[in-house]
Design a protein around this motif. Structure first.
Motif, PDB file in Angstrom:
ATOM      1  N   ASP A  86      54.386  37.853  42.572  1.00 38.78           N
ATOM      2  CA  ASP A  86      55.281  38.994  42.376  1.00 38.78           C
ATOM      3  C   ASP A  86      56.223  38.792  41.194  1.00 38.78           C
ATOM      4  O   ASP A  86      56.524  39.735  40.460  1.00 38.78           O
ATOM      5  N   LYS A  87      56.679  37.559  40.991  1.00 37.48           N
ATOM      6  CA  LYS A  87      57.718  37.303  39.996  1.00 37.48           C
ATOM      7  C   LYS A  87      57.192  36.883  38.624  1.00 37.48           C
ATOM      8  O   LYS A  87      57.831  37.148  37.605  1.00 37.48           O
ATOM      9  N   PHE A  88      56.025  36.224  38.594  1.00 37.55           N
ATOM     10  CA  PHE A  88      55.623  35.603  37.337  1.00 37.55           C
ATOM     11  C   PHE A  88      54.190  35.902  36.882  1.00 37.55           C
ATOM     12  O   PHE A  88      53.982  36.246  35.723  1.00 37.55           O
ATOM     13  N   LEU A  89      53.213  35.762  37.771  1.00 36.10           N
ATOM     14  CA  LEU A  89      51.824  35.756  37.323  1.00 36.10           C
ATOM     15  C   LEU A  89      51.043  37.035  37.599  1.00 36.10           C
ATOM     16  O   LEU A  89      50.108  37.354  36.862  1.00 36.10           O
ATOM     17  N   GLN A  91      48.851  39.065  40.865  1.00 31.22           N
ATOM     18  CA  GLN A  91      47.898  38.592  41.868  1.00 31.22           C
ATOM     19  C   GLN A  91      46.609  38.058  41.254  1.00 31.22           C
ATOM     20  O   GLN A  91      46.028  37.066  41.718  1.00 31.22           O
ATOM     21  N   LYS A  92      46.156  38.702  40.183  1.00 40.31           N
ATOM     22  CA  LYS A  92      44.860  38.341  39.596  1.00 40.31           C
ATOM     23  C   LYS A  92      44.848  36.897  39.082  1.00 40.31           C
ATOM     24  O   LYS A  92      43.936  36.122  39.379  1.00 40.31           O
ATOM     25  N   LYS A  93      45.870  36.527  38.323  1.00 40.24           N
ATOM     26  CA  LYS A  93      45.947  35.158  37.796  1.00 40.24           C
ATOM     27  C   LYS A  93      46.220  34.147  38.911  1.00 40.24           C
ATOM     28  O   LYS A  93      45.733  33.013  38.865  1.00 40.24           O
ATOM     29  N   SER A  94      46.997  34.553  39.902  1.00 34.21           N
ATOM     30  CA  SER A  94      47.300  33.647  41.010  1.00 34.21           C
ATOM     31  C   SER A  94      46.038  33.270  41.772  1.00 34.21           C
ATOM     32  O   SER A  94      45.869  32.114  42.184  1.00 34.21           O
ATOM     33  N   LYS A 132      45.122  33.108  48.925  1.00 34.67           N
ATOM     34  CA  LYS A 132      44.952  33.909  50.142  1.00 34.67           C
ATOM     35  C   LYS A 132      45.779  35.198  50.174  1.00 34.67           C
ATOM     36  O   LYS A 132      45.225  36.282  50.407  1.00 34.67           O
ATOM     37  N   PRO A 133      47.100  35.167  49.951  1.00 39.59           N
ATOM     38  CA  PRO A 133      47.858  36.426  50.052  1.00 39.59           C
ATOM     39  C   PRO A 133      47.552  37.386  48.919  1.00 39.59           C
ATOM     40  O   PRO A 133      47.608  38.601  49.087  1.00 39.59           O
ATOM     41  N   ASN A 134      47.221  36.840  47.767  1.00 44.16           N
ATOM     42  CA  ASN A 134      47.060  37.680  46.582  1.00 44.16           C
ATOM     43  C   ASN A 134      45.713  38.386  46.537  1.00 44.16           C
ATOM     44  O   ASN A 134      45.629  39.529  46.092  1.00 44.16           O
ATOM     45  N   ILE A 135      44.661  37.743  46.997  1.00 48.40           N
ATOM     46  CA  ILE A 135      43.363  38.410  47.001  1.00 48.40           C
ATOM     47  C   ILE A 135      43.360  39.535  48.036  1.00 48.40           C
ATOM     48  O   ILE A 135      42.767  40.598  47.817  1.00 48.40           O
ATOM     49  N   SER A 136      44.064  39.347  49.155  1.00 47.87           N
ATOM     50  CA  SER A 136      44.142  40.397  50.177  1.00 47.87           C
ATOM     51  C   SER A 136      44.940  41.589  49.661  1.00 47.87           C
ATOM     52  O   SER A 136      44.592  42.753  49.915  1.00 47.87           O
ATOM     53  N   THR A 137      46.028  41.327  48.917  1.00 44.19           N
ATOM     54  CA  THR A 137      46.823  42.411  48.341  1.00 44.19           C
ATOM     55  C   THR A 137      46.010  43.179  47.309  1.00 44.19           C
ATOM     56  O   THR A 137      46.125  44.407  47.193  1.00 44.19           O
ATOM     57  N   MET A 138      45.165  42.489  46.563  1.00 50.75           N
ATOM     58  CA  MET A 138      44.308  43.148  45.568  1.00 50.75           C
ATOM     59  C   MET A 138      43.339  44.128  46.230  1.00 50.75           C
ATOM     60  O   MET A 138      43.036  45.186  45.678  1.00 50.75           O
ATOM     61  N   VAL A 139      42.847  43.776  47.418  1.00 51.42           N
ATOM     62  CA  VAL A 139      41.951  44.692  48.139  1.00 51.42           C
ATOM     63  C   VAL A 139      42.663  46.012  48.401  1.00 51.42           C
ATOM     64  O   VAL A 139      42.122  47.098  48.161  1.00 51.42           O
ATOM     65  N   GLY A 210      45.913  43.897  40.628  1.00 52.75           N
ATOM     66  CA  GLY A 210      46.328  42.505  40.548  1.00 52.75           C
ATOM     67  C   GLY A 210      47.083  42.131  39.299  1.00 52.75           C
ATOM     68  O   GLY A 210      47.383  40.951  39.083  1.00 52.75           O
ATOM     69  N   ASN A 211      47.420  43.100  38.452  1.00 47.32           N
ATOM     70  CA  ASN A 211      48.152  42.788  37.231  1.00 47.32           C
ATOM     71  C   ASN A 211      49.635  42.579  37.528  1.00 47.32           C
ATOM     72  O   ASN A 211      50.176  43.142  38.489  1.00 47.32           O
TER      73      ASN A 211
END
Length: 465
Positions: A86-89, A91-94, A132-139, A210-211
């Protein structure tokens, strides 16, 4: 809302964005590596130090204690993982960096040294926390606000998780038990490397999700990231945190699968089938197999129920899921009673328990993932998903504590206590369901309106001609 309301047209496959299937296979291989390692971790820890396939020779209590801490930290790491996204990267890069850490962690576990064992576990904890949290948010980001396909999309994604879990329990479990624990750990690393490769190659289908929102050109998104939370957003966060209590209880019970139920299958279950002994780790595949076969059926049941105007809210599904899963532990109570009276218990008790656990999981886990993307504020989208997985982690730790307690209290007491508590807690939350759903401020109303439109179009096939 955590997902953008504006989505450009995306290329579709089987009625869903192609990006869903890129994430499907990424998560499938990540879960192949994680569940493969999970299937043999406790068995490796308790295996004797002498013999052809030597382990560490720990007691059951020591092994379950490490299992509880490890599985808790794996998911608690999702909080910093979501915050970093959320703050830096973004979701995609994370997800990319998390995959790299996981490949390194699983590969190091293949080295037969204690420093490698703990280093590998540490890298896996960090990797899962990032991915784990970021790929689910991307969905969730693949679908517009109110898109009725969202819950189905998460179910498809969830099936991908369990295809990986199913294959890993059989393949990694067999390799680990028969050919060597460290060969099994290494095989899990190969699976994660395949997942990372296809994620990189599929980036063209993930351009819109995810950007990093800090780089967004959308004025509404920029404003949402800067302003304080509104009263509606705060109420929705409250509902999410209360629903997370269901998550802790659910996973505290469900995760007996990798610990106490895994050891029970090895020590107390008659695993002979037509003259051949079924590996204890193979029972870990039952849950995943049932999800693969029942996933679309359960999702279709809830969708049809909603189309008919019957109660099918996310919170209701989650409560029902907890009750069904808890009921499954009564079969383990029966298995324990049989073992105490005859010195052995039948395999079908485990099969029935895993069946009920699976149906309960399908009602709560993919629904909870979707629910978060509906309710979480945009500026905290990945963080709230991280909190969800952290609650899963606390549930895992609770599972480890319950498993340890079985050495003093006995399996029958633990299994029966879990069953009674889960059913009772589910019924208690059901009493307050309506009040909690009011605090969502109609988060699922758009979904209902779109379902009504779909029902009207189905009734008149010429409406779009």
């Amino acid at each position: 809302m955590s997902t953008a309301t504006k989505q450009p047209h995306q290329k579709e496959l089987f009625g869903h964005p192609v990006g869903l299937f890129i994430l499907f296979f990424t998560e499938m291989w990540e879960r192949f590596s994680y569940y493969g390692m999970r299937a043999i971790l406790v068995l490796y820890l308790v295996a004797q130090t002498a013999g052809d396939n030597a382990g560490l020779g720990w007691t059951n209590g020591e092994a379950l204690a490490l299992y509880g801490w490890y599985t808790m930290l794996v998911y608690v790491a999702s909080i910093p993982g979501g915050w970093i996204a959320d703050k830096f990267l973004g979701q995609k890069k994370s997800v990319l960096y998390g995959g790299i850490l996981l490949v390194a962690g699983h590969s190091i576990l293949a080295v037969e040294q204690m420093w490698a064992f703990y280093t590998g576990l540490g890298l896996i904890i960090a990797g899962v926390g990032m991915l784990k949290p970021n790929i689910s948010t991307m969905v969730g980001g693949l679908y517009k606000q109110g898109d009725i396909r969202r819950d189905k999309g998460f179910t498809i994604f969830y099936i991908g998780i369990n295809v990986g879990a199913f294959l890993s329990s059989l393949i990694v479990g067999y390799v680990g038990e028969v050919h060597g624990w460290h060969y099994g750990f290494g095989l899990a690393g190969i699976g994660m490397a395949l997942g990372l490769l296809q994620y990189v190659l599929g980036q063209k289908y993930l351009k819109t999700v995810g950007n990093f929102t800090g780089d967004s050109e959308d004025e509404e998104e920029k404003a949402a990231m800067k302003r304080p939370l509104t009263k509606i957003e705060k109420d929705r966060v409250v509902v999410l945190f209360i629903s997370f209590l269901l998550v802790i209880v659910f996973w505290g019970a469900f995760e007996q699968a990798g610990g106490l139920m895994n050891i029970y299958a090895m020590d107390n279950t008659n695993r002979m089938l037509m003259g051949w002994e079924v590996p204890a780790s193979w029972f870990q595949s039952l849950n995943a197999m049932f999800i693969i076969f029942l996933g679309t059926f359960v999702a279709g049941y809830w969708a049809n129920r909603k189309l008919k105007g019957k109660l099918a809210t996310s919170l209701f599904k989650m409560i029902i899921g907890l009750i069904i899963m808890g009921t499954g532990f009564f079969f383990m109570s029966a298995a324990s009673a049989q073992f105490e009276s005859t010195g052995s218990s039948a395999m079908y008790w485990l099969v029935l328990a895993y069946l009920f656990h699976t149906v309960g999981e399908l009602c709560i886990s993919p629904v909870a993932l979707s629910y978060i993307t509906k309710l979480a504020p945009l500026k905290y989208a990945s963080l709230m998903m991280g909190v969800y997985f952290a609650m899963t982690g606390f549930g895992n730790k609770l599972a480890g504590l319950l498993g340890e307690a079985s050495e003093k209290l006995g399996e029958f007491t633990i299994f029966t206590g879990i069953a009674v508590f889960c059913v009772s807690f589910g019924l208690l939350v059901m009493i307050f369901r309506k009040k909690l759903e009011k605090l969502t401020h109609g988060a699922e109303d758009n979904e209902h309106e779109m379902l009504e439109t779909e029902k009207y179009e189905l009734a008149d096939p010429d409406i779009n001609n």
